[in-house]
Design a protein around this motif. Structure first.
Motif, mmCIF file in Angstrom:
data_model
loop_
_atom_site.group_PDB
_atom_site.id
_atom_site.type_symbol
_atom_site.label_atom_id
_atom_site.label_comp_id
_atom_site.label_asym_id
_atom_site.label_seq_id
_atom_site.Cartn_x
_atom_site.Cartn_y
_atom_site.Cartn_z
ATOM 1 N N ASP A 302 -11.139 -54.023 10.610
ATOM 2 C CA ASP A 302 -12.149 -52.973 10.769
ATOM 3 C C ASP A 302 -12.837 -52.784 9.422
ATOM 4 O O ASP A 302 -12.362 -52.040 8.559
ATOM 5 C CB ASP A 302 -11.491 -51.672 11.228
ATOM 6 C CG ASP A 302 -12.509 -50.626 11.655
ATOM 7 O OD1 ASP A 302 -13.697 -50.813 11.337
ATOM 8 O OD2 ASP A 302 -12.122 -49.639 12.295
ATOM 9 N N GLY A 306 -11.958 -48.779 8.466
ATOM 10 C CA GLY A 306 -10.951 -48.403 9.448
ATOM 11 C C GLY A 306 -11.383 -47.297 10.382
ATOM 12 O O GLY A 306 -10.541 -46.625 10.991
ATOM 13 N N LYS A 310 -8.174 -46.344 12.789
ATOM 14 C CA LYS A 310 -7.241 -45.315 12.323
ATOM 15 C C LYS A 310 -6.949 -44.251 13.367
ATOM 16 O O LYS A 310 -5.921 -43.573 13.284
ATOM 17 C CB LYS A 310 -7.763 -44.667 11.044
ATOM 18 C CG LYS A 310 -9.100 -43.965 11.168
ATOM 19 C CD LYS A 310 -9.587 -43.521 9.789
ATOM 20 C CE LYS A 310 -10.982 -42.937 9.839
ATOM 21 N NZ LYS A 310 -11.497 -42.616 8.487
ATOM 22 N N ILE A 336 -3.611 -53.847 10.425
ATOM 23 C CA ILE A 336 -5.006 -53.431 10.252
ATOM 24 C C ILE A 336 -5.483 -53.889 8.890
ATOM 25 O O ILE A 336 -4.793 -53.705 7.881
ATOM 26 C CB ILE A 336 -5.158 -51.900 10.379
ATOM 27 C CG1 ILE A 336 -4.749 -51.432 11.782
ATOM 28 C CG2 ILE A 336 -6.587 -51.465 10.090
ATOM 29 C CD1 ILE A 336 -4.761 -49.927 11.951
ATOM 30 N N THR A 338 -8.890 -53.662 6.275
ATOM 31 C CA THR A 338 -10.169 -52.987 6.030
ATOM 32 C C THR A 338 -10.900 -53.568 4.818
ATOM 33 O O THR A 338 -11.966 -53.083 4.468
ATOM 34 C CB THR A 338 -9.953 -51.478 5.799
ATOM 35 O OG1 THR A 338 -9.117 -51.299 4.650
ATOM 36 C CG2 THR A 338 -9.292 -50.838 7.008
#
Length: 840
Positions: A302, A306, A310, A336, A338
């Motif tokens: 992302d 994020g 998130k 994840i 970023t």
């Protein structure tokens, strides 16, 4: 009377046998009904039945006489129709009166009606024959009425210049109807540009007509949408039960009224649309379904800091609890990224997992299972990554090609469909499903569906969430279908996404050990425990560490997913691109791993006076060393080599010490900066509020009043302070005020253990109590927060009302933060309210 030369083909023959049989059955059922009434002991008014029968026979005969009149009609036929009607209605009425006086449950009664049917049926055929012209005219009128819409459409086609287009049939669909067209002069390609004019002529909304080719060149199907599906709000399926990635997902609704179904297994997806067209909502819908799979793990890049990801890991970061009271112990999204560095790690890890699975597979395509789940790599706002980072494009290109057979698939979201946004033609050619959302101009969306440019206008889609979609299951010869994604409320003030994350926390599987091992060298085990790598997440929520991971090393690593923790990961190989090691280091090891440096004597003793081999490594164990007294290398050369190596060691040591000091300084500054100066004042506010408590918004408003011009701490930061504190509780559950529970200060009623006796009620308290009882009993929901919201009273007053209802056996006892059981049913509410008024 003139007869039709096609009399044998006329419709008068239809029903000459079936109608008498149906009529006899109908009257026999009526007789059975009369007999049943008599058997049940009810008297049938026989006199009235007889008079009514005679009146009915006469009325039927007169009505038939009047209907068959006319100057062109035969008088003999007219009297025949009248007599026939009188005879069969009279016979039926006589039989009904007979069985009403007796019973229909006899062989004689059944034989009588059967014999009458056989005797009268031939005369019914003659009656139909004599009315053949009339019946033929009726049928012709009905056929004309049915065919009028088809004829109207044929006239519309001719009016817009489409010659030789006939409409063969009209079939109902979920959102309107579909016309089957036969093309004799105007072909399919020539008919497409005429759809807009056709919509104008037919007074339809823009986009209501969709043309699809048929099995042959002279056949086509025109779908007419009378329902504006694309403008409707499609609700997301609220279910949260486990599903499998091996079955299609329902993402929304097509314009045809059918569901948008997408099989994610072996399916790489590309979603394109302008800013604000609904891409993030579409991703939320997709993630909500992927995280319900027992055989799929989500990795997400992302690049918008994020922003989308998130929301799904917030319950883990803040230590929320599920419906059973268990703390969320692992993030719902397994990994994840970023930043560019983290994205490169993830793409390389995904490629290596796919490569490892391909090498160890028996052959064919891997079927995801809970013990070996699929990996779905989602990239949000990856345009800059694909346009400017070759280190990301290379593993992404290799991974998307290999991943299909190894259950590693990709979902990419971008604002354009051009090569720089997707990573180039090699990646673009691997997408199985393409979804186009709204664009400002038609030309901006032309690269999303380049093969259907003239038939797809993404700029004409009505609003956010509307889309055009092309999946592998659709006919390759047909254009993309229009549809609408389901809706997920992603507003900042809504916790719809977080609640879905809580409900799915126990469903998603852990990554298999083989995949964990393949991803280990890219920092998989460290992905949630490295403060630098998750700094963006902690900063977003104003925390120093995930609340649910305090003291739990496995939680930091995803709740047991990938718990290889022998040592911090070494930097990835140089092929991973720039910045591929932790803290931007390159090489095979980190400065922090050097340890104590050897002394010069240790060095000379270890190498026996030899010059160290290339690369600075000691000789292999068991290798030959110069014998004592044997001539060795020149002493000056050895000393020069030693001085060079030692200088390098000292330089590395100094660099490591400087970096360590710098890291400690930054860590101290980070901890100091996150300790907000108003934190103690916030706790004092809650403590001084007493049983009424305070909400986070109340605290922020109070700080804004006390310190005008100073920005108060974020809501997430204050929530994090309260979660970590043992003295601040929410006795009414989420969305209720926080209350101080320190033993040195008065505790609210819900924190105490004493039982409350029923107090005497009068005046305003009685009326308020009656309203509370009515609200709880009518809704069958004993929630303090609900009652506080509905009655608009303070928290302490609400708890008092709840305890008063418990003392009167209206509600059950308190059970933590759960709603109390309602012991009185809604049908007893009026009596209960009256009794309370009398007692108090």
């Amino acid at each position: 009377m003139a007869r039709s030369k096609d009399l044998d083909e006329a419709p008068w023959k239809h029903g000459v046998v079936a109608t008498p049989l149906f009529t006899s059955g109908f009257f026999y059922a009526g007789g059975v009904g009369l007999g049943t009434i008599e058997d049940l002991g009810h008297a049938v008014p026989l006199d009235m039945l007889g008079l009514g029968s005679v009146g009915g026979v006469v009325a039927a005969a007169i009505a038939r006489y009047l209907r068959t009149g006319g100057k062109d009609r035969s008088q003999r036929a007219r009297w025949y129709h009248t007599a026939f009607t009188g005879i069969w209605t009279g016979a039926s009425a006589a039989w009904l009166n007979w069985v009403a006086h007796g019973t229909p449950w006899t062989l004689v009664s059944g034989t009588a009606i059967a014999a009458a049917t056989v005797a009268i049926a031939p005369f019914y055929g003659i009656d139909r024959y004599l009315r053949s012209e009339e019946i033929a005219q009726q049928w012709a009128a009905e056929e004309a009425k049915l065919s009028k819409p088809l004829n109207d459409w044929q006239e519309l086609f001719a009016a817009v210049g489409a010659r030789g287009v006939s409409v063969e049939s009209k079939d109902k669909t979920h959102n309107g109807y579909q016309l089957t067209l036969r093309l004799t002069e105007t072909d399919y390609d020539s008919l497409l540009p005429l759809l807009k004019r056709l919509e104008m002529k037919a007074s339809l909304r823009t986009g209501a007509l969709t043309l699809k080719p048929g099995a042959t060149a002279d056949e086509a199907y025109l779908s007419v949408s009378t329902r504006a599906v694309l403008a409707e709000l499609v609700e997301l399926d609220p279910s949260d039960h486990p599903i499998t990635i091996n079955e299609p997902f329902t993402l929304g609704m097509l314009e045809s009224g059918e569901p948008i179904e997408l099989l994610m297994r072996q399916n790489s997806v590309f979603i394109a649309g302008q800013k604000g067209s609904g891409k993030s909502v579409a991703l939320h819908v997709l993630i909500s379904l992927l995280t319900r799979c027992v055989d799929a793990v989500v990795w997400m890049i992302d690049m918008a800091s994020g922003h989308t990801a998130k929301r799904w890991v917030r319950p883990w970061v803040e230590g929320w609890k599920d419906k059973d009271g268990n703390v969320i112990s692992r993030p719902l999204i397994d990994w994840i990224a970023t930043t560019e560095d983290e994205a490169v790690r993830m793409y390389n890890a995904a490629h290596d997992v796919a490569d490892q699975r391909a090498k160890t597979a028996r052959g064919g395509k891997l079927v995801p299972k809970p013990e070996k789940p699929a990996i779905i790599v989602i990239t949000e706002e990856g345009s800059d990554l694909m346009a400017w980072s070759p280190a990301a494009v290379k593993p992404k290109t290799r991974g998307i090609k290999k991943g299909r057979k190894a259950a590693v698939d990709y979902v990419d979201v971008a604002q354009r469909g051009t090569g720089p946004n997707t990573g180039g033609g090699e990646i673009d050619s691997q997408y199985d499903t393409v979804i186009g959302l709204r664009f400002r101009k038609r030309g901006e969306g032309q690269f999303v569906f380049p093969d259907w440019y003239h038939q797809v206008n993404l700029a004409a889609l009505p609003g956010n969430g509307a889309c055009c979609i092309k999946t592998p299951d659709m006919d390759p010869s047909e254009p993309p279908e229009k549809g609408r994604f389901a809706y997920v409320n992603d507003d900042e003030d809504s916790d719809h996404i977080e609640q879905m994350a809580v409900a799915r926390a126990h469903i998603r599987p852990d990554l298999d050990a083989e995949a964990v091992a393949a991803a280990h060298k890219w920092g998989y085990a460290d992905r949630w425990s490295d403060p630098e790598r998750i700094g963006w997440l902690l900063e977003a929520f104003g925390l120093d560490a995930p609340a649910s991971a305090a003291g739990n090393g496995s939680a930091l690593n995803g709740g047991g997913t990938g718990t290889i923790q022998a040592s911090p990961p070494v930097a990835p190989p140089a092929s991973g691109g720039p910045g591929n090691g932790p803290s931007g280091q390159t090489g095979a090891s980190l400065p922090g791993q050097l340890g104590d440096m050897p002394s010069p004597e240790d060095y000379l003793k270890r190498y026996g006076g030899q010059q160290p081999p290339a690369g600075g490594q000691p000789p292999a164990q068991g290798s030959a060393t110069p014998a004592a007294g044997a001539p060795g290398p020149d002493e000056a050369a050895v000393k020069a080599a030693f001085d060079k190596v030692w200088a390098g060691v000292e330089r590395l040591t100094q660099d490591a010490a400087q970096e360590r000091a710098e890291a400690e300084r930054k860590e101290a500054e980070r901890k100091t900066s996150r300790e907000h100066p108003r934190k103690d004042e916030v706790f004092d506010m809650v403590r001084d509020a007493g049983p009424e408590g305070m909400t986070i918004d109340d605290c922020r408003e109070r700080l804004a009043e006390l310190y005008p011009g100073e920005k108060p701490p974020a809501r997430q930061a204050i929530h994090g302070w309260f979660v970590k504190s043992e003295n601040v509780v929410q006795p009414g559950g989420r969305r209720t005020p926080y209350v101080w529970a320190d033993p040195d200060h008065p505790a609210p009623p819900d924190v105490q253990d004493d039982e409350s006796d029923a107090d005497a009620l009068d005046g305003d308290d009685l009326e308020l109590f009656l309203l509370a009882v009515e609200q709880v009993v009518s809704t069958q929901f004993g929630s303090a927060s609900m009652l506080q919201r509905k009655l608009r009273v303070g928290f302490a007053k609400t708890l008092w009302l709840m305890d008063q209802m418990t003392a009167r056996n209206i509600l059950g006892e308190r059970d933590g933060n759960k709603a109390r059981a309602v012991l009185v049913k809604p049908d007893a509410l009026d009596d209960l309210l009256a009794r309370i008024r009398e007692e108090d």
